[in-house]
Design a protein around this motif. Structure first.
Motif, PDB file in Angstrom:
ATOM      1  N   MET A  87       0.649  -1.258  -0.102  1.00 13.87           N
ATOM      2  CA  MET A  87      -0.349  -0.232   0.102  1.00 13.87           C
ATOM      3  C   MET A  87       0.863   1.055   0.261  1.00 13.87           C
ATOM      4  SD  MET A  87      -3.094  -1.099  -0.243  1.00 13.87           S
ATOM      5  CE  MET A  87      -4.310   1.252   0.128  1.00 13.87           C
ATOM      6  N   THR A  88       2.405   1.036   0.913  1.00 13.80           N
ATOM      7  CA  THR A  88       2.589   2.208   0.093  1.00 13.80           C
ATOM      8  C   THR A  88       3.301   2.426  -0.520  1.00 13.80           C
ATOM      9  OG1 THR A  88       3.789   2.127   3.108  1.00 13.80           O
ATOM     10  CG2 THR A  88       5.126   3.415   1.348  1.00 13.80           C
ATOM     11  N   ALA A  89       3.663   1.839  -1.707  1.00 15.50           N
ATOM     12  CA  ALA A  89       3.842   2.139  -2.556  1.00 15.50           C
ATOM     13  C   ALA A  89       3.465   2.276  -4.319  1.00 15.50           C
ATOM     14  CB  ALA A  89       5.107   0.512  -3.782  1.00 15.50           C
ATOM     15  N   LEU A  90       1.495   2.036  -3.914  1.00 17.94           N
ATOM     16  CA  LEU A  90       0.422   2.581  -4.061  1.00 17.94           C
ATOM     17  C   LEU A  90       0.373   3.449  -4.173  1.00 17.94           C
ATOM     18  CD1 LEU A  90      -2.436   0.319  -4.799  1.00 17.94           C
ATOM     19  CD2 LEU A  90      -2.652   2.207  -3.852  1.00 17.94           C
ATOM     20  N   LEU A  91       0.078   4.188  -2.965  1.00 24.09           N
ATOM     21  CA  LEU A  91      -0.034   5.536  -2.593  1.00 24.09           C
ATOM     22  C   LEU A  91       0.927   6.623  -2.744  1.00 24.09           C
ATOM     23  CD1 LEU A  91      -2.442   6.671  -0.960  1.00 24.09           C
ATOM     24  CD2 LEU A  91      -2.260   4.115  -1.068  1.00 24.09           C
ATOM     25  N   ASN A  92       1.932   6.170  -3.193  1.00 24.37           N
ATOM     26  CA  ASN A  92       3.527   6.538  -3.816  1.00 24.37           C
ATOM     27  C   ASN A  92       2.954   7.189  -5.175  1.00 24.37           C
ATOM     28  OD1 ASN A  92       4.933   7.578  -1.548  1.00 24.37           O
ATOM     29  ND2 ASN A  92       6.131   5.362  -1.515  1.00 24.37           N
ATOM     30  N   LEU A 149       2.911   2.579   5.305  1.00 20.75           N
ATOM     31  CA  LEU A 149       1.420   1.825   5.550  1.00 20.75           C
ATOM     32  C   LEU A 149       0.701   0.384   5.369  1.00 20.75           C
ATOM     33  CD1 LEU A 149      -0.081   3.632   2.236  1.00 20.75           C
ATOM     34  CD2 LEU A 149      -0.319   4.304   5.165  1.00 20.75           C
ATOM     35  N   PRO A 150       0.096  -0.579   6.143  1.00 19.38           N
ATOM     36  CA  PRO A 150      -0.080  -2.078   6.326  1.00 19.38           C
ATOM     37  C   PRO A 150      -0.362  -2.830   4.734  1.00 19.38           C
ATOM     38  CG  PRO A 150      -1.767  -1.159   7.328  1.00 19.38           C
ATOM     39  CD  PRO A 150      -0.831   0.371   7.229  1.00 19.38           C
ATOM     40  N   ALA A 151       0.635  -3.952   4.456  1.00 17.02           N
ATOM     41  CA  ALA A 151       0.128  -4.800   3.001  1.00 17.02           C
ATOM     42  C   ALA A 151      -0.700  -5.632   3.157  1.00 17.02           C
ATOM     43  CB  ALA A 151       1.092  -5.397   2.535  1.00 17.02           C
ATOM     44  N   ILE A 152      -1.673  -5.193   2.262  1.00 20.73           N
ATOM     45  CA  ILE A 152      -3.231  -6.390   2.126  1.00 20.73           C
ATOM     46  C   ILE A 152      -2.920  -6.909   1.195  1.00 20.73           C
ATOM     47  CG2 ILE A 152      -4.208  -4.476   3.497  1.00 20.73           C
ATOM     48  CD1 ILE A 152      -5.999  -3.108   1.277  1.00 20.73           C
ATOM     49  N   VAL A 153      -3.895  -8.008   1.308  1.00 19.29           N
ATOM     50  CA  VAL A 153      -4.554  -8.981  -0.015  1.00 19.29           C
ATOM     51  C   VAL A 153      -5.979  -8.028   0.043  1.00 19.29           C
ATOM     52  CG1 VAL A 153      -4.688 -10.997  -0.873  1.00 19.29           C
ATOM     53  CG2 VAL A 153      -2.703 -10.478   1.282  1.00 19.29           C
ATOM     54  N   LEU A 159      -7.116  -2.457  -8.906  1.00 22.37           N
ATOM     55  CA  LEU A 159      -8.013  -1.652  -9.375  1.00 22.37           C
ATOM     56  C   LEU A 159      -8.694  -0.495  -8.481  1.00 22.37           C
ATOM     57  CD1 LEU A 159      -8.521  -0.003 -11.841  1.00 22.37           C
ATOM     58  CD2 LEU A 159      -9.936  -2.392 -12.166  1.00 22.37           C
ATOM     59  N   ALA A 160      -9.589  -1.545  -7.920  1.00 28.35           N
ATOM     60  CA  ALA A 160     -10.550  -0.825  -6.643  1.00 28.35           C
ATOM     61  C   ALA A 160      -9.107   0.274  -5.597  1.00 28.35           C
ATOM     62  CB  ALA A 160     -11.077  -1.979  -6.178  1.00 28.35           C
ATOM     63  N   LEU A 161      -9.132  -0.574  -5.229  1.00 27.27           N
ATOM     64  CA  LEU A 161      -7.962   0.444  -4.112  1.00 27.27           C
ATOM     65  C   LEU A 161      -7.303   1.689  -4.715  1.00 27.27           C
ATOM     66  CD1 LEU A 161      -5.966  -2.862  -2.262  1.00 27.27           C
ATOM     67  CD2 LEU A 161      -8.306  -1.237  -1.292  1.00 27.27           C
ATOM     68  N   ASP A 162      -6.606   1.057  -6.403  1.00 26.17           N
ATOM     69  CA  ASP A 162      -6.229   2.668  -6.997  1.00 26.17           C
ATOM     70  C   ASP A 162      -7.322   4.069  -7.418  1.00 26.17           C
ATOM     71  OD1 ASP A 162      -4.214   3.660  -8.420  1.00 26.17           O
ATOM     72  OD2 ASP A 162      -5.657   3.974 -10.205  1.00 26.17           O
ATOM     73  N   GLN A 163      -8.191   2.905  -7.605  1.00 24.61           N
ATOM     74  CA  GLN A 163      -9.723   4.275  -7.826  1.00 24.61           C
ATOM     75  C   GLN A 163     -10.585   4.925  -6.549  1.00 24.61           C
ATOM     76  OE1 GLN A 163     -12.191   1.595  -9.449  1.00 24.61           O
ATOM     77  NE2 GLN A 163     -11.553   2.044 -11.386  1.00 24.61           N
ATOM     78  N   VAL A 164     -10.171   3.892  -5.125  1.00 25.59           N
ATOM     79  CA  VAL A 164     -10.360   4.812  -4.449  1.00 25.59           C
ATOM     80  C   VAL A 164      -9.120   5.609  -3.502  1.00 25.59           C
ATOM     81  CG1 VAL A 164     -10.665   3.908  -1.629  1.00 25.59           C
ATOM     82  CG2 VAL A 164     -11.824   2.488  -3.120  1.00 25.59           C
ATOM     83  N   PHE A 165      -8.175   5.442  -3.108  1.00 27.88           N
ATOM     84  CA  PHE A 165      -7.377   6.583  -2.640  1.00 27.88           C
ATOM     85  C   PHE A 165      -7.164   7.852  -3.109  1.00 27.88           C
ATOM     86  CE2 PHE A 165      -7.487   2.625  -0.446  1.00 27.88           C
ATOM     87  CZ  PHE A 165      -7.053   3.539   1.107  1.00 27.88           C
ATOM     88  N   GLY A 166      -6.851   7.031  -5.782  1.00 28.84           N
ATOM     89  CA  GLY A 166      -6.750   7.821  -6.326  1.00 28.84           C
ATOM     90  C   GLY A 166      -8.199   9.036  -6.027  1.00 28.84           C
ATOM     91  N   ASN A 167      -9.177   9.342  -5.700  1.00 24.48           N
ATOM     92  CA  ASN A 167     -10.156   9.924  -5.048  1.00 24.48           C
ATOM     93  C   ASN A 167     -10.186  10.380  -4.096  1.00 24.48           C
ATOM     94  OD1 ASN A 167     -12.359  10.027  -7.207  1.00 24.48           O
ATOM     95  ND2 ASN A 167     -12.608   7.580  -7.284  1.00 24.48           N
TER      96      ASN A 167
END
Length: 460
Positions: free
Chosen positions: A311-316, A338-342, A346-354
């Motif tokens: 999640m840290t890499a995704l938010l970066n 941030l803690p990693a999750i399974v 795509l959904a997480l990218d859209q959630v935190f991107g918004n």
């Protein structure tokens, strides 16, 4: 050689250790019994019993540590037991908090992992070893006391009598709680027989209703698209006809100026283009709204694809994609560990991107913008918060900003009120929840709670 008084004190000390170990086990049993009963019945009686047990664990643990401070082996056993007790307290607290929040299903899923059961078995094993060691010490000290003479023997027998009374009291107390536990477990088993069937039935009903809503949204938006395309096509033809009318008006004015009135000129050069412009603006907005409904419908029917996500890499990555906007807004984005999750990438990218894009969009230009993303683990859940120092949202608008096509505050930024509705739908699809805390003029904090491991089948 120790004096009779010292030998007697050691016997009493051993009895105190054994008694305190029994009290600790009783407190844990009370907390677990109350937890299980409350999860399945929701009755205040079980919650009160759980809370009483929880409040007794820490004091009993502290007393037991203090009493065994002179025994290295017992301290080592307590050190091995400490993470088990911490883990059990965390599991009990997490499941009870979920149930109090109305999420009994999530709480019961935590219980069914048997993690709490394994922790309790480990605690029982360590406490049994502590009791065995104290029993051995008691025998040894009794033998030493026997060698000290008649007076010492009398004192030792008195100590053993006291120990017997305390042991009997402890055993009676344990038996009483064991009977209560068995009674509670019997009630839990009886309730549990019908609970899973009820939950499955309600889940199936909700899923069927959700599927019907998704199909309805798709059909409605799809059927609206056809007449909208016709309107947009005829609008283009009207624009072409308007151009021809203006050309004809010009030629008529040149040939017979008296025939063309001011009303004719205004109708062709101003009224008609203005009407066509309104039609174009309205159809474009309707097109965007229909696309939004289709997007939500398709997202609701898409099969999730769980994978291990940093999640840290995704938010970066999200912050990097918004660098141009943040520089233009004189803002900074700070991503914590941030803690990693399974879950579904795509959904997480859209959630935190918004969420991050909204934070940048609605910053206050009067001050330097700061956006922070922090996260932490909560047992089987993770919590990730996106916080900004922007405009903030009025309390009356904080719930409706998640509704489709609803926006709050001054409408000076582009948008149709779709983003947060999409975010909430996606978060719920992932088995989580989103909460908003905001104060106008100070900023907003969106907190997303997600399971560490999402289920992957469609509709779950």
């Amino acid at each position: 050689m120790l004096s009779a008084r010292e030998e007697t004190a050691l016997v009493g000390h051993t009895v105190d250790v054994r008694t305190e170990a029994s009290r600790l086990l009783e407190a844990l049993i009370d907390a677990e019994t109350g937890q299980r009963g409350y999860l399945l019945t929701g009755r205040q009686f079980y919650l009160d019993r759980h809370l009483a047990g929880m409040s007794a664990i820490e004091p009993s643990w502290s007393r037991l540590r203090a009493l065994t401070g002179d025994n290295l082996e017992q301290q080592q056993r307590l050190a091995a037991m400490h993470p088990l007790v911490r883990g059990k307290i965390a599991e009990l607290s997490q499941t009870t908090a979920l149930a109090m929040a109305g999420r009994q299903r999530a709480a019961l899923e935590v219980v069914r992992t048997d993690r709490g059961k394994r922790l309790m078995e480990g605690i029982r094993t360590q406490l049994a070893a502590i009791q065995a060691e104290e029993a051995r010490l008691l025998d040894a000290r009794r033998t030493a006391a026997d060698r000290s003479g008649v007076l010492l023997l009398v004192l030792s027998i008195s100590g053993l009598g006291i120990a017997g009374l305390l042991g009997a009291a402890a055993i009676a107390s344990i038996l009483r709680y064991a009977r209560g536990l068995e009674q509670a477990n019997a009630e839990v088993r009886s309730l549990n027989e019908g609970l899973e069937a009820i939950v499955a039935e309600r889940t199936a009903d909700l899923q069927a209703a959700n599927d019907e809503i998704q199909r309805f949204a798709y059909i409605v938006s799809h059927d609206l698209r056809s007449p909208l395309v016709n309107v947009m096509g005829f609008t283009a033809e009207l624009e072409t006809a308007g151009g021809q009318a203006r050309d004809l008006l010009g030629r008529a004015e040149a040939a017979t100026p008296d025939v063309v009135t001011r009303e004719h000129r205004l109708a062709v050069t101003e009224d008609l283009p203005e009407a066509i412009g309104f039609i174009r603006t309205s159809t474009a907005k309707m097109d965007r709204l229909i696309n939004a409904i289709l997007k939500l419908s398709r997202e609701g029917r898409r099969t999730l694809a769980p994978e291990q996500i940093d999640m840290t890499a995704l938010l970066n990555d999200i912050a990097g994609s918004l660098r141009q906007q943040t520089e233009a807004a004189n803002a900074q984005i700070e991503i914590g560990q941030l803690p990693a999750i399974v879950s579904d990438r795509l959904a997480l990218d859209q959630v935190f991107g918004n969420l991050v894009e909204n934070a940048v969009k609605y910053l206050d230009p009067a001050r330097t913008g700061h956006i922070r993303v922090n996260g932490k683990s909560l047992g089987e859940l993770v919590e990730i918060a996106v916080e900004d120092n922007g405009r903030g949202i009025d309390k009356a608008d904080q719930e409706r900003v998640f509704d489709l096509f609803r926006r709050a505050g001054v409408q000076d930024r582009p948008g149709e009120g779709i983003g947060l509705a999409h975010v909430r739908a996606l978060v719920r699809r992932l088995g989580g929840a989103i909460a908003l805390a905001s104060e106008p003029g100070r900023g907003s904090r969106f907190t997303v709670t997600l399971p560490k491991q999402v289920k992957g089948s469609a509709g779950e």
